[in-house]
Design an enzyme around this catalytic site. Structure first.
Site, PDB file in Angstrom:
ATOM      1  N   ARG A   1       8.215   4.213  -4.566  1.00 55.10           N
ATOM      2  CA  ARG A   1       8.280   3.182  -3.517  1.00 55.10           C
ATOM      3  C   ARG A   1       7.277   2.056  -3.785  1.00 55.10           C
ATOM      4  O   ARG A   1       7.551   0.893  -3.503  1.00 55.10           O
ATOM      5  CB  ARG A   1       8.060   3.779  -2.131  1.00 55.10           C
ATOM      6  CG  ARG A   1       8.268   2.720  -1.038  1.00 55.10           C
ATOM      7  CD  ARG A   1       8.197   3.286   0.358  1.00 55.10           C
ATOM      8  NE  ARG A   1       6.914   3.919   0.588  1.00 55.10           N
ATOM      9  CZ  ARG A   1       6.657   4.729   1.609  1.00 55.10           C
ATOM     10  NH1 ARG A   1       7.614   5.008   2.483  1.00 55.10           N
ATOM     11  NH2 ARG A   1       5.459   5.274   1.752  1.00 55.10           N
TER      12      ARG A   1
ATOM     13  N   LYS B   1       6.437  -2.120   1.891  1.00 54.07           N
ATOM     14  CA  LYS B   1       5.278  -1.514   2.571  1.00 54.07           C
ATOM     15  C   LYS B   1       4.060  -2.426   2.428  1.00 54.07           C
ATOM     16  O   LYS B   1       3.163  -2.167   1.635  1.00 54.07           O
ATOM     17  CB  LYS B   1       5.012  -0.105   2.006  1.00 54.07           C
ATOM     18  CG  LYS B   1       4.129   0.747   2.912  1.00 54.07           C
ATOM     19  CD  LYS B   1       4.178   2.192   2.496  1.00 54.07           C
ATOM     20  CE  LYS B   1       3.173   3.068   3.217  1.00 54.07           C
ATOM     21  NZ  LYS B   1       3.300   3.137   4.653  1.00 54.07           N
TER      22      LYS B   1
ATOM     23  N   TYR C   1       0.833  -1.198   0.000  1.00 54.05           N
ATOM     24  CA  TYR C   1       0.000   0.000   0.000  1.00 54.05           C
ATOM     25  C   TYR C   1       0.869   1.249   0.000  1.00 54.05           C
ATOM     26  O   TYR C   1       2.082   1.182   0.206  1.00 54.05           O
ATOM     27  CB  TYR C   1      -0.961   0.005   1.197  1.00 54.05           C
ATOM     28  CG  TYR C   1      -0.336   0.318   2.541  1.00 54.05           C
ATOM     29  CD1 TYR C   1       0.487  -0.595   3.179  1.00 54.05           C
ATOM     30  CD2 TYR C   1      -0.564   1.543   3.177  1.00 54.05           C
ATOM     31  CE1 TYR C   1       1.059  -0.305   4.412  1.00 54.05           C
ATOM     32  CE2 TYR C   1       0.000   1.840   4.413  1.00 54.05           C
ATOM     33  CZ  TYR C   1       0.807   0.920   5.023  1.00 54.05           C
ATOM     34  OH  TYR C   1       1.374   1.202   6.238  1.00 54.05           O
TER      35      TYR C   1
ATOM     36  N   GLU D   1      11.887   2.287  14.384  1.00 53.93           N
ATOM     37  CA  GLU D   1      11.022   3.386  13.925  1.00 53.93           C
ATOM     38  C   GLU D   1       9.791   3.439  14.813  1.00 53.93           C
ATOM     39  O   GLU D   1       9.660   2.647  15.751  1.00 53.93           O
ATOM     40  CB  GLU D   1      10.651   3.204  12.441  1.00 53.93           C
ATOM     41  CG  GLU D   1      10.064   1.860  12.120  1.00 53.93           C
ATOM     42  CD  GLU D   1       9.900   1.586  10.623  1.00 53.93           C
ATOM     43  OE1 GLU D   1       9.888   2.514   9.811  1.00 53.93           O
ATOM     44  OE2 GLU D   1       9.762   0.392  10.283  1.00 53.93           O
TER      45      GLU D   1
ATOM     46  N   ARG E   1      -7.529 -21.010  -1.691  1.00 54.54           N
ATOM     47  CA  ARG E   1      -6.438 -20.631  -0.788  1.00 54.54           C
ATOM     48  C   ARG E   1      -5.262 -21.581  -1.019  1.00 54.54           C
ATOM     49  O   ARG E   1      -5.440 -22.799  -0.992  1.00 54.54           O
ATOM     50  CB  ARG E   1      -6.906 -20.719   0.666  1.00 54.54           C
ATOM     51  CG  ARG E   1      -5.840 -20.344   1.685  1.00 54.54           C
ATOM     52  CD  ARG E   1      -6.421 -20.383   3.094  1.00 54.54           C
ATOM     53  NE  ARG E   1      -5.436 -20.023   4.116  1.00 54.54           N
ATOM     54  CZ  ARG E   1      -4.612 -20.891   4.702  1.00 54.54           C
ATOM     55  NH1 ARG E   1      -4.629 -22.171   4.368  1.00 54.54           N
ATOM     56  NH2 ARG E   1      -3.749 -20.472   5.619  1.00 54.54           N
TER      57      ARG E   1
HETATM   58  N1  PDD Z   1       2.938   4.987   7.379  1.00 54.75           N
HETATM   59  N2  PDD Z   1       7.580   3.641   8.949  1.00 54.75           N
HETATM   60  C1  PDD Z   1       6.430   2.943   8.941  1.00 54.75           C
HETATM   61  C2  PDD Z   1       6.405   1.627   9.632  1.00 54.75           C
HETATM   62  C3  PDD Z   1       5.291   3.465   8.297  1.00 54.75           C
HETATM   63  O1  PDD Z   1       4.150   2.762   8.279  1.00 54.75           O
HETATM   64  C4  PDD Z   1       5.369   4.741   7.676  1.00 54.75           C
HETATM   65  C5  PDD Z   1       4.202   5.342   6.944  1.00 54.75           C
HETATM   66  C6  PDD Z   1       6.596   5.433   7.719  1.00 54.75           C
HETATM   67  C7  PDD Z   1       6.775   6.773   7.058  1.00 54.75           C
HETATM   68  O2  PDD Z   1       6.794   6.663   5.656  1.00 54.75           O
HETATM   69  P1  PDD Z   1       6.298   7.880   4.720  1.00 54.75           P
HETATM   70  O3  PDD Z   1       7.085   9.055   5.131  1.00 54.75           O
HETATM   71  O4  PDD Z   1       6.616   7.410   3.375  1.00 54.75           O
HETATM   72  O5  PDD Z   1       4.820   8.023   4.996  1.00 54.75           O
HETATM   73  C8  PDD Z   1       7.681   4.858   8.352  1.00 54.75           C
HETATM   74  C9  PDD Z   1       1.761   5.454   6.673  1.00 54.75           C
HETATM   75  C10 PDD Z   1       1.604   6.935   6.732  1.00 54.75           C
HETATM   76  C11 PDD Z   1       0.546   4.708   7.170  1.00 54.75           C
HETATM   77  O6  PDD Z   1       0.664   3.499   7.309  1.00 54.75           O
HETATM   78  O7  PDD Z   1      -0.510   5.311   7.353  1.00 54.75           O
END
Ligand code: PDD
Length: 286
Positions: A52, A150, A33, A182, A101
């Site tokens: 990304r 992601k 996503y 993070e 599945r």
């Molecule tokens: N989350 N680290 C994680 C684990 C994240 O889920 C996100 C973003 C970031 C920051 O990435 P970016 O700057 O590209 O948004 C770092 C999004 C905003 C979410 O899941 O809603």
């Protein structure tokens, strides 16, 4: 108001949108996503998010169902159809519905599932939280080893967010082998003097699109940037701290595990970077 959402080529009222129960996104979290912010009806750092997305898809051997112009068109349509001024556009691509599945990936004839929707957040860039700053707690990072992809596998980040809420704070910083990786859904930074410290890119953190822009602006503003590991103890002794994400932009962090940073108010570096980031990104918005 019923939102208009996008599912596999169609714009539909959210109540009519359907995805199969055999979709691998639903059964196996087999999907990726992106979240792109919208300010004043325009997309923030759209190119970064698309790049990304391509990387996440490549890492999972999934093909990209739309080209760059098509992605932009769907984003713009949803912003227009839903009258979004400030908010976000969420996009998700899963490996689709193979009909049964099975742990093995389906063949190339299995079409990916593409879903996009908007969330309206009036005043997104003027969030009162940015003036107060976030309080965080630390928690062990027990996520999988490819956090640079992601994926929609967000159970532990949700659990960590709930633990933070139960503790009466805003978020959690995740710690692995003694070092901060993070936040639950953001990248983490500490500041000592004129130096910003944040974990280097690798498989253990998401390569934040906001992170890349903020580090660029920091260097341009003659701030020092050090990409290395830091511990919670080092963070507690820092002058200030902050997190970055597409939805929070640059968000000051004022307390870690009950310890106030500096005077317990948002620091000058985080505040300045937030202003620069929002100003510059609005200028470049699509
Ligand atoms: N989350 N680290 C994680 C684990 C994240 O889920 C996100 C973003 C970031 C920051 O990435 P970016 O700057 O590209 O948004 C770092 C999004 C905003 C979410 O899941 O809603």
């Amino acid at each position: 108001m019923t939102r208009t959402v996008y599912v596999n080529g169609d714009y539909l009222p959210e109540t009519e949108a359907r995805v199969s129960i055999f979709d691998r996104g639903f059964l196996m979290a087999d999907g990726v996503y992106e979240v792109t912010s919208v300010l004043g009806g325009r997309l923030i750092d759209f190119g970064g998010h698309l790049a990304r997305l391509q990387r996440s898809l490549d890492e999972l051997e999934m093909s990209n169902p739309l080209d760059a112009a098509e992605w932009l068109e769907v984003h713009r349509q949803l912003i227009a159809r839903n009258g979004i001024d400030d908010g976000m556009v969420y996009l998700q691509v899963t490996r689709g519905n193979p009909g049964d599945r099975d742990f093995a990936f389906p063949g190339a004839d299995c079409a990916p599932t593409v879903v996009l929707f908007t969330q309206s957040k009036p005043g997104l860039a003027d969030s009162p939280a940015a003036k107060a700053g976030w309080k965080v707690i630390s928690l062990p990072d027990i996520r999988w080893g490819r956090r640079d992809i992601k994926t929609v596998q967000l159970l532990y980040p949700s659990m960590a967010k709930m633990a933070a809420k139960k503790a009466g704070v805003d978020d959690a910083w995740l710690v692995e082998d003694g070092f901060v990786t993070e936040g639950t859904s953001n990248n983490a930074y500490i500041v000592k003097g004129n130096r910003i410290v944040t974990r280097a890119l690798g498989h253990d953190i998401l390569h934040g699109i906001t992170r890349a822009a903020v580090l660029r602006f920091a260097r341009e503003a003659q701030m020092e940037v050090e990409e290395r590991n830091f511990s919670i103890d080092e963070a507690k002794a820092a002058d200030e701290a902050f997190v970055t994400s597409a939805s929070a932009f640059v968000m000051p962090v004022v307390q870690i595990d009950g310890v106030d940073l500096g005077d317990g108010r948002p620091g000058s570096v985080a505040t300045r970077l937030r202003e620069i980031y929002i100003d510059e990104m609005k200028k470049a918005a699509l």
